[in-house]
Write a protein that holds these residues in place. Sequence first.
Motif: not given
Length: 261
Positions: A214-240
């Motif tokens: 969703y982030f890759e295709t349309v960005g962060g529309a209707h989404y609030r905050g970041d997306c937690f990921v299970f690696d050293g980055r911890r979380a990705l913003a809507p621009d990935l």
Amino acid sequence: MQEILNIAAYKFVGIDDASMLREDLRSRALSAGLMGTILLAPEGINLFLAGAAEAVRGFLAGLRADERFADLETKESWSATQPFRRMLVKCKREIIRMDHPAIQPAAGRAPGVDALTLKRWLDQGHDDAGKQIVMLDTRNAFEVDEGTFEGAVDWRIDKFTQFPQALEEHREALVGKTVVSFCTGGIRCEKAAILMREEGVADVLQLEGGILKYFETVGGAHYRGDCFVFDGRRALAPDLSARSTHASARAPEDPDLAIKH
């Protein structure tokens, strides 16, 4: 400079040679200098890998040469540093543990909705049939706390094996609505969608590719905050992009959990 390509992918497909496949994939991944985790199970494959772009794409080309994985779809993001510490390839009972026999690869995938269609539905406030949409977050509570869709339903589960019980407790609230299950990369929400249909929730769709697609295709529309990921980055913003976060100290460090989608 963002030189490390990160990919997430999974596919439900019958695998009856997991041990042999494990050795082959491990050898090829190590030779390519990749790090991350690959899980293999009778129900399919689940992977998170990172490395130089040419090496990652070469590994994927070899994987897709196997007809079982020819249509494997990936979610991509970039990072300045390697987010994984090692390369693991493991054989498991399930590629994402639910402790419920919901997935039968031969029976086909769960029905889904793509990111562009979902954004349009959320823009207009209903699906194309005029029905109310319920966004159902199938992730763990600490992941949800990092960010989620506006108005999403969150059952505050601590692990995915609790989802079947949570569904039993909340199923009536979903009746008569179009339920869109979502997760990080698609695997948990696909299992959740199949289970909900088995349990009599009629109108259930999974978000194809999860939050990352969703982030890759349309960005962060209707989404609030970041997306937690299970690696050293911890979380990705809507621009990935990787973002410094206040992620919960409860976040798993177990490498088996570091591949959740």
